[in-house]
Design a protein around this motif. Structure first.
Motif, short mmCIF file in Angstrom:
data_model
loop_
_atom_site.label_atom_id
_atom_site.label_comp_id
_atom_site.label_asym_id
_atom_site.label_seq_id
_atom_site.Cartn_x
_atom_site.Cartn_y
_atom_site.Cartn_z
N THR A 143 3.46 -2.07 -3.59
CA THR A 143 4.02 -3.40 -3.45
C THR A 143 4.23 -3.98 -4.85
O THR A 143 3.58 -3.55 -5.81
CB THR A 143 3.07 -4.35 -2.66
N VAL A 157 6.61 -8.03 0.86
CA VAL A 157 5.15 -7.91 0.92
C VAL A 157 4.63 -7.64 -0.48
O VAL A 157 5.13 -6.75 -1.18
CB VAL A 157 4.72 -6.77 1.87
N GLY A 164 -3.20 -2.29 3.73
CA GLY A 164 -2.71 -3.60 4.10
C GLY A 164 -1.23 -3.59 4.40
O GLY A 164 -0.76 -4.27 5.32
N LEU A 165 -0.47 -2.81 3.62
CA LEU A 165 0.96 -2.69 3.88
C LEU A 165 1.20 -2.03 5.24
O LEU A 165 2.08 -2.45 5.99
CB LEU A 165 1.62 -1.87 2.77
N ARG A 167 -0.68 -2.20 7.91
CA ARG A 167 -0.93 -3.19 8.98
C ARG A 167 0.19 -4.22 9.05
O ARG A 167 0.67 -4.57 10.14
CB ARG A 167 -2.28 -3.87 8.75
N THR A 168 0.61 -4.73 7.89
CA THR A 168 1.64 -5.77 7.86
C THR A 168 2.97 -5.24 8.36
O THR A 168 3.67 -5.91 9.14
CB THR A 168 1.80 -6.31 6.43
N PHE A 172 5.15 -6.51 11.64
CA PHE A 172 6.53 -6.96 11.49
C PHE A 172 7.46 -6.19 12.42
O PHE A 172 8.32 -6.77 13.11
CB PHE A 172 6.95 -6.78 10.03
#
Length: 357
Positions: A143, A157, A164-165, A167-168, A172
């Motif tokens: 990121t 992001v 974390g990416l 999950r995000t 989305f």
């Protein structure tokens, strides 16, 4: 690479998909149209030593592409978003993964944006999770990145690691229709190349050309030899079990009765899958696994098959091909061995994988 090479590339990236990665044929017509009568070079990293490269590709439920069609701007929107956010203009593109449709989608993006294409990617094959990018394993930042979906919505992001990416991005995608284009941050190629799988699309082309040169019909042993792999089974699909797996991807297994010896009483070969084929067992004993490439081919046509299209009763050939050398090192193999997917087995690799096609 010219339009005449597209069919071979589709076969090659399908083999690198190891049963997953989406249907590469989805982008074949688009790639031919973008190429027109021209070509695109698969540049080696050493040929672009000063480049700032952006990895691009499609993530999510790739089968939805045939229902929720692209608007044609997804890659441009994602790359422009990371360019604005980082203030760094990319001068080349590379693929997120070489297996499945992303082996072609990144080439389409390079042609659309008029940028050179570097023959490097972050998997060397297909794998299910974003935290299995080679950059993530080696600690390179993933990121700020941008996701662009067909309705025009773009999400940037930042300030999260690969888990974390993951999950995000999945949240989305579930809210916006299932798939999106992803562009990672512009990174100096001299820094990125050592932590990437290189030469994957050149290998895919070589595999596809070797496959095209096979006699029709070809014997299973001929196919395995031409592709530089080893035969696991030739037989009929007995059973397919598909099931959920908590909050992760769906799991499944495919059982094949092996008639390779002609006796009609062969062993049972089972392939465990999570999007991609991960582990092969013969009568319960592990015989091959990720990061090597477990592939199913149609017995009559030798066409590669994806895990989600196989049906009971079909006759198939199961092969194992050498996996990407990047993942075979002892300090990284644990991220993609069967244990990493909750399967109780270490990696089982071809002993001569370094010499495979």
């Amino acid at each position: 690479m010219s339009p005449a090479d597209v069919d071979a590339l589709v076969v090659g990236v399908s083999l690198l998909g190891s049963g997953g990665g989406g249907d590469a044929a989805t982008f074949s017509g688009v790639l031919r149209q973008r190429l027109g009568g021209g070509q695109i070079a698969l540049a080696r990293p050493a040929e672009l030593p000063d480049a700032w490269v952006v990895p691009v590709g499609v993530i999510g439920a790739t089968h939805v592409l045939t229902e929720k069609l692209p608007n044609g701007r997804e890659f441009r929107d994602a790359v422009e978003a990371v360019t604005r956010w980082t203030w760094q203009t990319p001068t080349a593109l590379m693929a997120l993964e070489a297996g499945g449709l992303n082996g072609l989608s990144a080439l389409v993006a390079a042609l659309d944006l008029g940028l050179p294409f570097v023959d490097a990617d972050l998997m060397g094959r297909a794998l299910p999770r974003l935290d299995q990018f080679t950059w993530a394993v080696r600690g390179l930042p993933v990121t700020p990145c941008a996701l662009a979906e067909p309705n025009g919505q773009v999400l940037v992001v930042d300030n999260v690691g690969a888990p974390g990416l993951e999950r995000t991005a999945r949240a989305f995608l579930s809210a916006t229709g299932g798939w999106a284009a992803l562009a990672l941050p512009p990174t100096e190629l001299r820094r990125a190349a050592p932590e990437s799988a290189t030469g994957s699309l050149a290998r895919a082309l070589a595999l596809g050309r070797a496959h095209a040169a096979l006699p029709r019909p070809a014997e299973p042993a001929e196919i395995a030899a031409a592709l530089g792999g080893r035969m696991l089974a030739t037989g009929r699909v007995l059973e397919i079990a598909r099931r959920g797996h908590g909050h992760s991807f769906g799991r499944g297994s495919i059982s094949i009765i092996d008639f390779a010896d002609g006796s009609g009483s062969g062993s049972v070969v089972r392939l465990e899958a999570e999007n991609e084929f991960l582990l092969a067992l013969s009568d319960g004993e592990p015989t091959a696994s990720c990061p090597d490439l477990l592939c199913l081919l149609d017995r009559r046509t030798a066409a590669p098959r994806t895990a989600d299209t196989i049906r009971v009763g079909e006759e198939v050939i199961a092969l194992v091909l050498p996996g990407p050398p990047w993942w075979r090192r002892g300090d990284v193999i644990g991220h993609v061995a069967p244990n990493a997917f909750g399967l109780d087995s270490p990696a089982v690799l071809l002993p001569d994988a370094a010499g495979g096609m």
